[in-house]
Design a protein around this motif. Structure first.
Motif, PDB file in Angstrom:
ATOM      1  N   THR A  96       6.919   6.066   0.293  1.00 56.46           N
ATOM      2  CA  THR A  96       6.794   5.371  -0.569  1.00 56.46           C
ATOM      3  C   THR A  96       5.538   4.479  -0.321  1.00 56.46           C
ATOM      4  OG1 THR A  96       9.404   5.102  -1.024  1.00 56.46           O
ATOM      5  CG2 THR A  96       7.517   3.475  -2.794  1.00 56.46           C
ATOM      6  N   SER A 117       6.562   8.344  -4.812  1.00 53.91           N
ATOM      7  CA  SER A 117       7.524   8.664  -3.582  1.00 53.91           C
ATOM      8  C   SER A 117       7.700   9.714  -2.943  1.00 53.91           C
ATOM      9  CB  SER A 117       9.023   8.734  -3.442  1.00 53.91           C
ATOM     10  OG  SER A 117       9.620   9.290  -4.479  1.00 53.91           O
ATOM     11  N   CYS A 145       4.268  -0.753  -3.447  1.00 51.87           N
ATOM     12  CA  CYS A 145       4.989   0.328  -2.563  1.00 51.87           C
ATOM     13  C   CYS A 145       6.728   0.407  -3.740  1.00 51.87           C
ATOM     14  CB  CYS A 145       5.942  -0.152  -1.832  1.00 51.87           C
ATOM     15  SG  CYS A 145       4.085   0.499  -0.754  1.00 51.87           S
TER      16      CYS A 145
END
Length: 168
Positions: A96, A117, A145
């Motif tokens: 990620t 991702s 993230c």
């Protein structure tokens, strides 16, 4: 709208690790590299590319690198963005990442954080992105993230994830 990487980025990709090779590559630090074209039955031409890593003695927020994505629609309209990675977390064959858009032709997208991702399965990788349900320029205050699950299927290309070996 999915926006995706330059066509030149789609053909390549980092080579897949051979058995036993992952450990030596992990010593270099966690990473997400490669480029790919997404599958679209409608004929859209969508590309993503990543070159992101951080040193194992640092952390995910010390990640560095770049991302690109582009989307050419069947009617010829298109959009693109590129930027700098600001977070990367890898575990096993999953990554990620997020980054800040530094260059784009999409109004309101420059300076925004977007997330990605990747699920690395050799030539059967999958990809997700933070704007799966909306325009990436409308994403408000996305944390580092953050991204959707890797729901997209690749038509060609390959991503390589090198895992983070956390020391406890």
């Amino acid at each position: 709208m999915a926006v995706g990487s330059a066509a030149a980025d789609a053909a390549g990709g980092a080579p897949a690790a051979r058995p036993g090779q992952a450990d030596s590559r992990a010593a270099e630090g966690p990473s997400l590299t490669g480029s790919a074209k997404l599958y679209r039955s409608a004929g859209d031409n969508i590309h993503f590319s990543f070159d992101a890593r951080f040193r194992a003695d640092q952390g995910p927020l010390d990640a560095r690198g770049t991302f690109r994505f582009s989307h050419v629609f069947p009617n010829g309209t298109s959009g693109f963005a590129e930027g700098r990675i600001d977070c990367l977390i890898t575990g096993g064959k999953i990554a990620t990442a997020s980054g800040i858009v530094t260059r784009t032709d999409r109004p309101g997208l420059k300076g925004k954080r977007v997330g990605f991702s990747v699920s690395d399965h050799g030539r059967h990788d999958r990809l997700g992105y933070s704007w799966a349900t909306d325009d990436p320029a409308k994403t408000k205050d996305l944390p580092p993230c953050a991204a959707s699950a890797p729901f997209e299927i690749l038509e060609s290309g390959d991503f390589t994830v090198v895992p983070w070996r956390v020391r406890h």
